[in-house]
Write a protein that holds these residues in place. Sequence first.
Motif, mmCIF file in Angstrom:
data_model
loop_
_atom_site.group_PDB
_atom_site.id
_atom_site.type_symbol
_atom_site.label_atom_id
_atom_site.label_comp_id
_atom_site.label_asym_id
_atom_site.label_seq_id
_atom_site.Cartn_x
_atom_site.Cartn_y
_atom_site.Cartn_z
ATOM 1 N N GLY A 280 7.108 -3.647 8.039
ATOM 2 C CA GLY A 280 8.085 -2.564 8.101
ATOM 3 C C GLY A 280 7.842 -1.572 9.222
ATOM 4 N N LYS A 281 8.768 -0.638 9.356
ATOM 5 C CA LYS A 281 8.734 0.439 10.357
ATOM 6 C C LYS A 281 8.708 -0.105 11.780
ATOM 7 N N LEU A 282 9.443 -1.202 12.019
ATOM 8 C CA LEU A 282 9.457 -1.816 13.351
ATOM 9 C C LEU A 282 10.128 -0.939 14.402
ATOM 10 N N ASP A 283 10.781 0.146 13.956
ATOM 11 C CA ASP A 283 11.401 1.059 14.928
ATOM 12 C C ASP A 283 10.345 1.869 15.678
ATOM 13 N N LEU A 284 9.149 1.975 15.088
ATOM 14 C CA LEU A 284 8.114 2.796 15.717
ATOM 15 C C LEU A 284 7.511 2.071 16.922
ATOM 16 N N GLY B 117 11.138 -5.699 9.671
ATOM 17 C CA GLY B 117 12.265 -4.872 9.245
ATOM 18 C C GLY B 117 11.994 -3.403 9.469
ATOM 19 N N ASN B 118 13.031 -2.610 9.339
ATOM 20 C CA ASN B 118 12.897 -1.148 9.424
ATOM 21 C C ASN B 118 14.105 -0.524 8.747
ATOM 22 N N VAL B 119 13.937 0.700 8.271
ATOM 23 C CA VAL B 119 15.052 1.367 7.600
ATOM 24 C C VAL B 119 15.490 2.618 8.360
ATOM 25 N N ARG B 120 14.708 3.006 9.373
ATOM 26 C CA ARG B 120 15.079 4.153 10.202
ATOM 27 C C ARG B 120 15.106 3.702 11.649
ATOM 28 N N GLY B 121 15.795 4.428 12.479
ATOM 29 C CA GLY B 121 15.791 4.158 13.919
ATOM 30 C C GLY B 121 16.386 2.815 14.282
ATOM 31 N N PRO C 299 0.821 -1.211 0.000
ATOM 32 C CA PRO C 299 0.000 0.000 0.000
ATOM 33 C C PRO C 299 0.859 1.267 0.000
ATOM 34 N N SER C 300 0.247 2.371 -0.335
ATOM 35 C CA SER C 300 0.949 3.658 -0.376
ATOM 36 C C SER C 300 1.427 4.031 1.025
ATOM 37 N N GLY C 301 2.652 4.532 1.098
ATOM 38 C CA GLY C 301 3.189 4.975 2.388
ATOM 39 C C GLY C 301 3.732 3.850 3.247
ATOM 40 N N ALA C 302 3.752 2.626 2.736
ATOM 41 C CA ALA C 302 4.244 1.489 3.521
ATOM 42 C C ALA C 302 5.752 1.560 3.709
ATOM 43 N N GLY C 303 6.433 2.248 2.782
ATOM 44 C CA GLY C 303 7.890 2.368 2.886
ATOM 45 C C GLY C 303 8.640 1.580 1.829
ATOM 46 N N LYS C 304 8.028 1.363 0.676
ATOM 47 C CA LYS C 304 8.670 0.582 -0.396
ATOM 48 C C LYS C 304 9.879 1.305 -0.971
ATOM 49 N N THR C 305 9.684 2.588 -1.300
ATOM 50 C CA THR C 305 10.784 3.342 -1.910
ATOM 51 C C THR C 305 11.924 3.511 -0.906
ATOM 52 N N ALA C 306 11.560 3.780 0.352
ATOM 53 C CA ALA C 306 12.589 3.902 1.397
ATOM 54 C C ALA C 306 13.339 2.573 1.529
ATOM 55 N N LEU C 307 12.624 1.477 1.393
ATOM 56 C CA LEU C 307 13.252 0.157 1.540
ATOM 57 C C LEU C 307 14.235 -0.131 0.406
ATOM 58 N N ALA D 130 15.014 10.754 1.139
ATOM 59 C CA ALA D 130 13.689 11.369 1.236
ATOM 60 C C ALA D 130 12.857 10.876 0.059
ATOM 61 N N THR D 131 11.618 10.492 0.318
ATOM 62 C CA THR D 131 10.787 9.933 -0.763
ATOM 63 C C THR D 131 9.526 10.754 -0.965
ATOM 64 N N HIS D 132 8.955 10.596 -2.149
ATOM 65 C CA HIS D 132 7.650 11.187 -2.463
ATOM 66 C C HIS D 132 6.752 10.040 -2.887
ATOM 67 N N THR D 133 5.471 10.294 -2.978
ATOM 68 C CA THR D 133 4.553 9.271 -3.490
ATOM 69 C C THR D 133 5.019 8.856 -4.875
ATOM 70 N N SER D 134 5.246 7.565 -5.072
ATOM 71 C CA SER D 134 5.739 7.102 -6.369
ATOM 72 C C SER D 134 4.606 7.077 -7.388
ATOM 73 N N LEU D 135 4.950 7.446 -8.620
ATOM 74 C CA LEU D 135 3.936 7.449 -9.687
ATOM 75 C C LEU D 135 4.221 6.407 -10.758
ATOM 76 N N PRO E 208 4.281 1.885 -7.542
ATOM 77 C CA PRO E 208 3.450 2.811 -6.768
ATOM 78 C C PRO E 208 2.350 2.063 -6.019
ATOM 79 N N GLY E 209 2.069 2.497 -4.796
ATOM 80 C CA GLY E 209 1.080 1.792 -3.987
ATOM 81 C C GLY E 209 -0.296 2.433 -4.005
ATOM 82 N N HIS E 210 -0.421 3.597 -4.643
ATOM 83 C CA HIS E 210 -1.715 4.280 -4.677
ATOM 84 C C HIS E 210 -2.768 3.394 -5.350
HETATM 85 N N1 LIG Z 1 10.074 5.352 11.125
HETATM 86 C C1 LIG Z 1 10.161 4.788 9.923
HETATM 87 N N2 LIG Z 1 9.670 5.423 8.858
HETATM 88 C C2 LIG Z 1 9.765 4.832 7.648
HETATM 89 C C3 LIG Z 1 10.363 3.554 7.503
HETATM 90 N N3 LIG Z 1 10.288 3.220 6.190
HETATM 91 C C4 LIG Z 1 9.686 4.237 5.556
HETATM 92 N N4 LIG Z 1 9.356 5.226 6.428
HETATM 93 C C5 LIG Z 1 8.696 6.490 6.093
HETATM 94 O O1 LIG Z 1 7.443 6.225 5.523
HETATM 95 C C6 LIG Z 1 7.112 7.228 4.555
HETATM 96 C C7 LIG Z 1 6.647 6.602 3.260
HETATM 97 O O2 LIG Z 1 7.713 5.885 2.679
HETATM 98 P P1 LIG Z 1 7.799 5.619 1.108
HETATM 99 O O3 LIG Z 1 8.980 4.746 0.900
HETATM 100 O O4 LIG Z 1 7.740 6.865 0.330
HETATM 101 O O5 LIG Z 1 6.461 4.811 0.859
HETATM 102 P P2 LIG Z 1 6.022 4.040 -0.461
HETATM 103 O O6 LIG Z 1 5.598 2.668 -0.022
HETATM 104 O O7 LIG Z 1 7.073 4.104 -1.491
HETATM 105 O O8 LIG Z 1 4.711 4.819 -0.904
HETATM 106 P P3 LIG Z 1 4.139 5.062 -2.379
HETATM 107 O O9 LIG Z 1 5.266 5.485 -3.237
HETATM 108 O O10 LIG Z 1 3.087 6.118 -2.221
HETATM 109 O O11 LIG Z 1 3.533 3.762 -2.809
HETATM 110 C C8 LIG Z 1 8.364 8.076 4.398
HETATM 111 O O12 LIG Z 1 8.186 9.275 5.083
HETATM 112 C C9 LIG Z 1 9.454 7.251 5.042
HETATM 113 O O13 LIG Z 1 10.443 8.057 5.615
HETATM 114 C C10 LIG Z 1 10.881 2.896 8.678
HETATM 115 O O14 LIG Z 1 11.412 1.780 8.655
HETATM 116 N N5 LIG Z 1 10.741 3.555 9.840
#
Ligand SMILES: Nc1nc2c(ncn2[C@@H]2O[C@H](COP(=O)(O)OP(=O)(O)OP(=O)(O)O)[C@@H](O)[C@H]2O)c(=O)[nH]1
Length: 296
Positions: A198-202, A276-280, A56-64, A75-80, A119-121
């Motif tokens: 993802g985002k297990l640091d939160l 997994g997590n990519v931050r923290g 899904p959108s915002g899950a953290g795919k691009t960051a991963l 830094a990521t934006h919504t992927s298109l 893109p997850g939108h």
């Molecule tokens: N705390 C934390 N934030 C994360 C982590 N991974 C991603 N984020 C944040 O989550 C937000 C969305 O990440 P993206 O990688 O842009 O999400 P996406 O899945 O590519 O979303 P779409 O491109 O819209 O499909 C960003 O602000 C990231 O910084 C993580 O492991 N920990």
Amino acid sequence: MAWHSPDGWLTQGLAPHVSTITITFIITLALPIFVHWYLYRSRAATVTPKFLVLGPSGAGKTALITTLERGAPTATHTSLTPLTIAAPLPATHTPSSARYRSTNDAALRLVPILFTDTPGHGKLRHLALGLITPAPPTPPPTGLIFVVDAAALSSEADNAGLRDAAEYLHDVLLALQRAYERAKSSVAREIPLVVVAGKLDLFTALPAGVVRSLLEAEIGRVRETKARGIVGVGKGGDGLGGEEVVEEGALGGRAEGKFEFGVMEEWGIKVSVVGGNVRGEGPGVTGLWDWVAGQI
Ligand SMILES: Nc1nc2c(ncn2[C@@H]2O[C@H](COP(=O)(O)OP(=O)(O)OP(=O)(O)O)[C@@H](O)[C@H]2O)c(=O)[nH]1
Ligand SMILES: [Mg+2]
């Protein structure tokens, strides 16, 4: 002349002649070289491993995937549009196909692995679904990586994050199931899928085991809702039994009851869940690399 006479070919072949010794010597040296050359030539024909990243959108795919490529997220934006990056397997992991090779074998590290971010939108998911089962001759991906935000899921009723993730994963699994059924049994190929919690640091993130059971339960509900929709249409239509349509087309072969990822193995889909997590602070992307190494 009989073979056992003193001038027969067998006697000559076993006699200590210079020619006999030379030929034996050449064969002894050349055979291992030939076998090595043959095995390595066939090994080089394998295709570059390619993984598709969905979720899904915002899950953290691009960051991963930027973390897999560079070791840290950008830094990521919504992927298109889909985006492919290449990343080598870290030195701490060994591909399962090369587990008997020496760790010093340079060839191990040369193979890049391709990751395609999608893109997850909701309105752009057809792009990702199209890449799961591409038209020939494009080979299908080696495996799928489905990313969910473990902090956006909860067991509360009407949790939008959980519902959205489960609906998307349901559609992905159903697309794989249909492709497996369509393919002739000889070409039907197993496909591994990993769900990354993802985002297990939160602080609010749920552990991988909980994410697994929440998704299974919610996919069961999604499946029932979709089945009910089809039954409704079938009954009002041309008299065809709606019930039958459902039993054949539903995810996992039946529309009701508990859903478990394990049933998908019947369609060659092997589902795993890693955290997994990519931050923290947290487990990082080691679990994902372990899984990737196991597939190549
Ligand atoms: N705390 C934390 N934030 C994360 C982590 N991974 C991603 N984020 C944040 O989550 C937000 C969305 O990440 P993206 O990688 O842009 O999400 P996406 O899945 O590519 O979303 P779409 O491109 O819209 O499909 C960003 O602000 C990231 O910084 C993580 O492991 N920990
Ligand atoms: Mg993105």
